[in-house]
Scaffold this active site. Structure first.
Site, mmCIF file in Angstrom:
data_model
loop_
_atom_site.group_PDB
_atom_site.id
_atom_site.type_symbol
_atom_site.label_atom_id
_atom_site.label_comp_id
_atom_site.label_asym_id
_atom_site.label_seq_id
_atom_site.Cartn_x
_atom_site.Cartn_y
_atom_site.Cartn_z
ATOM 1 C CG HIS A 284 -2.461 -0.484 0.904
ATOM 2 N ND1 HIS A 284 -3.327 -0.464 0.538
ATOM 3 C CD2 HIS A 284 -2.283 -2.521 1.309
ATOM 4 C CE1 HIS A 284 -3.938 -1.057 0.495
ATOM 5 N NE2 HIS A 284 -3.720 -2.690 0.808
ATOM 6 N N PRO A 285 0.533 1.830 -0.442
ATOM 7 C CG PRO A 285 -1.239 3.884 -1.713
ATOM 8 C CD PRO A 285 -0.822 1.974 -1.721
ATOM 9 C CD GLU B 26 -12.097 9.743 -7.965
ATOM 10 O OE1 GLU B 26 -12.879 9.921 -7.924
ATOM 11 O OE2 GLU B 26 -11.399 9.788 -8.515
ATOM 12 C CD GLN C 111 -3.416 8.206 -1.578
ATOM 13 O OE1 GLN C 111 -3.234 9.428 -1.346
ATOM 14 N NE2 GLN C 111 -2.680 7.249 -0.841
ATOM 15 C CG PHE D 229 -1.735 4.804 8.616
ATOM 16 C CD1 PHE D 229 -2.330 4.759 9.724
ATOM 17 C CD2 PHE D 229 -2.760 5.860 7.698
ATOM 18 C CE1 PHE D 229 -3.681 5.173 10.314
ATOM 19 C CE2 PHE D 229 -3.492 5.941 8.420
ATOM 20 C CZ PHE D 229 -4.286 6.142 9.376
ATOM 21 C CB CYS E 97 -11.188 1.486 4.361
ATOM 22 S SG CYS E 97 -12.245 1.638 2.495
ATOM 23 C CB ALA E 98 -8.885 7.155 1.291
#
Length: 174
Positions: free
Chosen positions: A67-68, A86, A88, A119, A122-123
């Protein structure tokens, strides 16, 4: 695409379509292809979750490392996957004030240094204020707690991405 269309997909098409429901982990999708036919979207999601749950802790951390960093250099450098970019953006992470950007950068660094993986949240289920709050709070957790929390967030992300691909009128579709 309904579940019968999902079940009819060739291996290559299945992996191409669903390969990023778990960020940058097409191996998971490749592995669950053999579990077809799925009786519904929940069965497909369960197969993915079971695969993840069966991994050793190091494998789960590997998923987290794919994950970024939120609002990090990949977002600003255009290196995110389409889905992450999208997600983020919708959370407002592409429009942080300089103070917010500085704070999230510092917290991301602290978090990654403490746990060894970025970290994950779920954005799509949060906004920038709640993400900053969670990041700050979760920096205090123990490693095992945070690994489990991160994997729970990965599963939420996966569920929403699956719904967006399979349900024609899914809310929050990317």
């Amino acid at each position: 695409m309904d579940i019968s269309a999902v079940n009819a997909l060739s291996y290559e098409d299945f992996v191409n379509i669903f390969g990023n429901v778990v960020e940058k982990c097409p191996l998971i999708t490749a592995a669950v292809w053999n579990s077809r036919p799925f009786i519904g979207l929940n069965a497909l999601e369960a197969a993915i979750n079971e695969f993840i749950d069966a991994l050793p802790e190091s494998g789960k951390e590997g998923i987290l490392r794919c994950h970024p960093e939120l609002a990090g250099r990949d977002l600003h450098g255009g290196a995110l996957t389409r889905e992450s970019r999208e997600e983020q953006r919708r959370a407002g992470l592409d429009a942080l004030s300089s103070a917010e950007a500085s704070r999230i950068s510092r917290l991301n660094e602290e978090y990654k240094e403490r746990f060894g993986f970025p970290f994950v949240i779920c954005a799509r289920m949060n906004d920038k204020a709640s993400i900053l709050r969670e990041l700050s709070e979760r920096c205090q957790n123990e490693r095992a707690t945070e690994r489990a929390r991160g994997i729970a967030e990965v599963k939420k992300i996966c569920r929403l991405r699956l719904q967006g691909l399979v349900l024609p009128d899914a809310p929050n579709k990317l």
